[in-house]
Design a protein around this motif. Structure first.
Motif, PDB file in Angstrom:
ATOM      1  N   ASN A   1       0.829  -1.205   0.000  1.00 52.38           N
ATOM      2  CA  ASN A   1       0.000   0.000   0.000  1.00 52.38           C
ATOM      3  C   ASN A   1       0.864   1.256   0.000  1.00 52.38           C
ATOM      4  OD1 ASN A   1      -2.218  -1.626   0.068  1.00 52.38           O
ATOM      5  ND2 ASN A   1      -2.830  -1.131   2.162  1.00 52.38           N
TER       6      ASN A   1
ATOM      7  N   GLN B   1     -11.571  -9.292   1.185  1.00 49.27           N
ATOM      8  CA  GLN B   1     -10.533  -8.564   0.467  1.00 49.27           C
ATOM      9  C   GLN B   1     -11.136  -7.240  -0.017  1.00 49.27           C
ATOM     10  OE1 GLN B   1      -7.485 -10.544   0.246  1.00 49.27           O
ATOM     11  NE2 GLN B   1      -8.782 -11.792   1.572  1.00 49.27           N
TER      12      GLN B   1
ATOM     13  N   GLY C   1      -5.393   1.475  -5.713  1.00 44.78           N
ATOM     14  CA  GLY C   1      -4.768   0.147  -5.634  1.00 44.78           C
ATOM     15  C   GLY C   1      -4.463  -0.312  -4.231  1.00 44.78           C
ATOM     16  N   ASP C   2      -4.631   0.551  -3.231  1.00 48.06           N
ATOM     17  CA  ASP C   2      -4.415   0.100  -1.843  1.00 48.06           C
ATOM     18  C   ASP C   2      -5.411  -1.010  -1.515  1.00 48.06           C
ATOM     19  OD1 ASP C   2      -2.436   1.903  -1.576  1.00 48.06           O
ATOM     20  OD2 ASP C   2      -3.469   3.216  -0.144  1.00 48.06           O
ATOM     21  N   ARG C   3      -4.902  -2.038  -0.831  1.00 51.66           N
ATOM     22  CA  ARG C   3      -5.742  -3.207  -0.533  1.00 51.66           C
ATOM     23  C   ARG C   3      -5.687  -3.541   0.956  1.00 51.66           C
ATOM     24  NH1 ARG C   3      -3.682  -7.812  -4.323  1.00 51.66           N
ATOM     25  NH2 ARG C   3      -1.692  -7.047  -3.477  1.00 51.66           N
TER      26      ARG C   3
ATOM     27  N   VAL D   1      -4.542 -10.428   0.439  1.00 52.75           N
ATOM     28  CA  VAL D   1      -3.861  -9.178   0.093  1.00 52.75           C
ATOM     29  C   VAL D   1      -2.908  -8.714   1.193  1.00 52.75           C
ATOM     30  CG1 VAL D   1      -5.762  -8.485  -1.397  1.00 52.75           C
ATOM     31  CG2 VAL D   1      -5.743  -7.758   0.992  1.00 52.75           C
TER      32      VAL D   1
ATOM     33  N   GLU E   1     -10.379  -3.543  -1.877  1.00 52.50           N
ATOM     34  CA  GLU E   1      -9.460  -2.763  -2.707  1.00 52.50           C
ATOM     35  C   GLU E   1     -10.035  -1.372  -2.937  1.00 52.50           C
ATOM     36  OE1 GLU E   1      -7.118  -2.929  -7.013  1.00 52.50           O
ATOM     37  OE2 GLU E   1      -8.597  -4.469  -6.487  1.00 52.50           O
TER      38      GLU E   1
ATOM     39  N   LYS F   1     -10.101   2.007  -5.134  1.00 54.46           N
ATOM     40  CA  LYS F   1      -9.819   2.492  -6.477  1.00 54.46           C
ATOM     41  C   LYS F   1     -10.129   3.989  -6.542  1.00 54.46           C
ATOM     42  CE  LYS F   1     -10.680  -1.895  -8.839  1.00 54.46           C
ATOM     43  NZ  LYS F   1     -11.432  -2.587  -9.924  1.00 54.46           N
TER      44      LYS F   1
ATOM     45  N   TYR G   1     -14.759   1.406  -3.275  1.00 56.60           N
ATOM     46  CA  TYR G   1     -14.218   0.258  -2.550  1.00 56.60           C
ATOM     47  C   TYR G   1     -14.845  -1.001  -3.137  1.00 56.60           C
ATOM     48  CZ  TYR G   1     -12.272   3.300   1.070  1.00 56.60           C
ATOM     49  OH  TYR G   1     -11.550   4.239   1.741  1.00 56.60           O
TER      50      TYR G   1
END
Length: 476
Positions: free
Chosen positions: A201, A230, A353-355, A381, A232, A234, A253
């Motif tokens: 991240n 999970q 792109g942070d997950r 992730v 993510e 965006k 999300y």
């Protein structure tokens, strides 16, 4: 009084028979060792002896039952000890899995080992005693308590505890329901449901308690156990948004859930209706809340934070899924803002792109073991960071529960030992009391027997003398 010859013979024979009767009675006392041969000998002693004899027999049965209970408890303790050994081993493997130097292949090897340990624990949970009854099935001792496998385990037993009477007022449990040993190992709540961020991240937001990104509430009744979520984030660069499509999503999300075996679990209609996504029609139809969308294969749910749907600058935004309330940051100031492409003006809380990953454990230890095995084989992730933390927390909770149950068994084993000692003391006391009531005094009995033999001889001799008196003896 006129004494006839017949009377002399009758009285003489009667006296001899009475002496024989006395001798026979005394001889039976000496031969049997019992003073009271019939209730007529001593009614009070006979009644008391009957009462004590019954108490002694009941105490003997309690002693036998205590032996059965002791054997059953030792079997339980043995199985619990083996389960503790397995759990100790898998915890060590979980610690090893946290080594960042391990390659994916190493983790797969560990996953194979974890699956083998899962099978061992499942076999212990389905243990049987010497007569083929399942010791962790509750009252349903003829039915295998745990069914399933790495995709999920289900308890088929009940909550009963089979007991055996070991004293007049004590019914001792000799079995345990599996729900109290391998289930209910932890309480689902804020402390047991954790969120982890991926190491890759780039944003500054790290999830955790008292932070804008956290699980803020857990409904223990509706939460989906043994599930990984999970998430993510965006975020489209505002500079690249199409002027012709100003309503296109800017921030969203995307949520996917994984089952015990690490495979994606689609949301069913029942799942969505449980979320309140129903239009009230019969049969119920879907009515997704504003900002939410569902993928065609139903494996992902998306929360759209487009400015036209959400008021910027009012974090946190709430995401409600499967009994979880998740506070998520809105990140109202994306980077860059009205700046040349590639420029960086501020540090974003969230970056495209942070997950993130949420681990929801199961109250069942076996499912948690299976879930960790799948996380080793198919890391989420958060990689091993979340999986190891999840494993350590759930395995420690399981170990603590096993220790608590073993402490209970140990206490019962101590009780059976005390009951065995007490039963032996009571048996000796009953035997001593019965001896005092029933046993013959050999010195007294033999003395009486000798005396009665003398009486018999005297009776015989006197009868011979008397029966020999006749006037015919004087005729010549």
């Amino acid at each position: 009084m006129r004494v006839s010859t017949n009377m002399i013979y009758d009285r003489g024979v009667g006296s001899i028979q009475q002496q024989w009767k006395s001798i026979l009675h005394t001889q039976q006392q000496v031969a049997s060792g019992r003073r009271v041969l019939t209730p007529a000998d001593d009614p009070i002693a006979a009644a008391r002896a009957l009462e004590i004899g019954q108490s002694k027999a009941v105490n003997s049965q309690f002693s036998v039952n205590t032996g059965y209970a002791d054997d059953a408890l030792k079997l339980l303790d043995s199985r619990l000890g083996s389960a503790g050994d397995v759990l100790h081993y898998v915890r060590e493997r979980a610690v090893q899995a946290g080594n960042g130097a391990l390659a994916a292949e190493d983790l797969r090897y560990m996953a194979t080992d974890m699956k083998a340990q899962f099978d061992a624990m499942l076999a212990l949970a389905n243990s049987q005693d010497g007569v083929g009854e399942y010791i962790f099935g509750g009252y349903r001792s003829q039915q295998q308590p745990y069914s399933g496998g790495l995709a999920g385990v289900e308890y088929k037993g009940d909550q009963g505890e089979r007991t055996i009477q070991v004293s007049a007022s004590r019914y001792m449990p000799i079995s345990l329901p599996g729900s109290g040993v391998f289930d209910k190992t932890l309480v689902l709540g804020m402390e047991s449901v954790n969120m982890f961020g991926a190491l890759s991240n780039k944003g500054e937001m790290n999830p955790g308690p008292s932070k804008p990104f956290a699980v803020s509430a857990v409904d223990a009744q509706s939460v989906r156990q043994a599930t990984r979520y999970q998430i993510e984030y965006k975020q489209r660069d505002p500079a690249n948004l199409s002027v012709a499509d100003p309503a296109s999503p800017r921030k969203e999300y995307v949520v996917q859930r994984l089952g015990v075996d690490g495979k994606a679990v689609p949301w069913t209609n029942d799942d969505l209706i449980a979320l309140g996504w129903s239009n009230g029609a019969t049969p119920p139809g879907l009515a997704l809340p504003t900002g939410y969308s569902l993928s065609t294969d139903r494996t992902t749910i998306t929360l759209n934070l487009d400015p036209t749907l959400h008021i910027p600058g009012t974090p946190p935004t709430t995401l409600n899924i499967d009994g979880l309330t998740i506070d998520i940051p809105d990140d109202p100031v994306p980077n860059p803002v009205d700046a040349p492409q590639g420029a960086r003006l501020t540090k974003d809380e969230m970056v495209d792109g942070d997950r993130f990953e949420i681990f929801v454990p199961s109250t069942n230890l076996l499912n948690n073991m299976a879930m960790f095995a799948s996380a080793l084989e198919k890391p989420g992730v958060s990689g091993m960071t979340g999986a190891v933390a999840f494993a350590l927390e759930t395995f420690d909770a399981g170990q603590e529960n096993l220790l608590k149950v073993r402490a209970q068994i140990g206490s019962q084993l101590t009780e059976t030992e005390a009951l065995t000692s007490l039963g032996g003391d009571l048996d000796l006391q009953y035997a001593a009391t019965l001896s005092g009531l029933q046993d013959v005094d050999y010195a007294d009995a033999i003395s009486r027997l000798t005396q009665q033999q003398t009486y018999l001889q005297a009776a015989q001799q006197s009868f011979m003398r008397v029966s020999g008196l006749s006037l015919f003896n004087y005729l010549s």
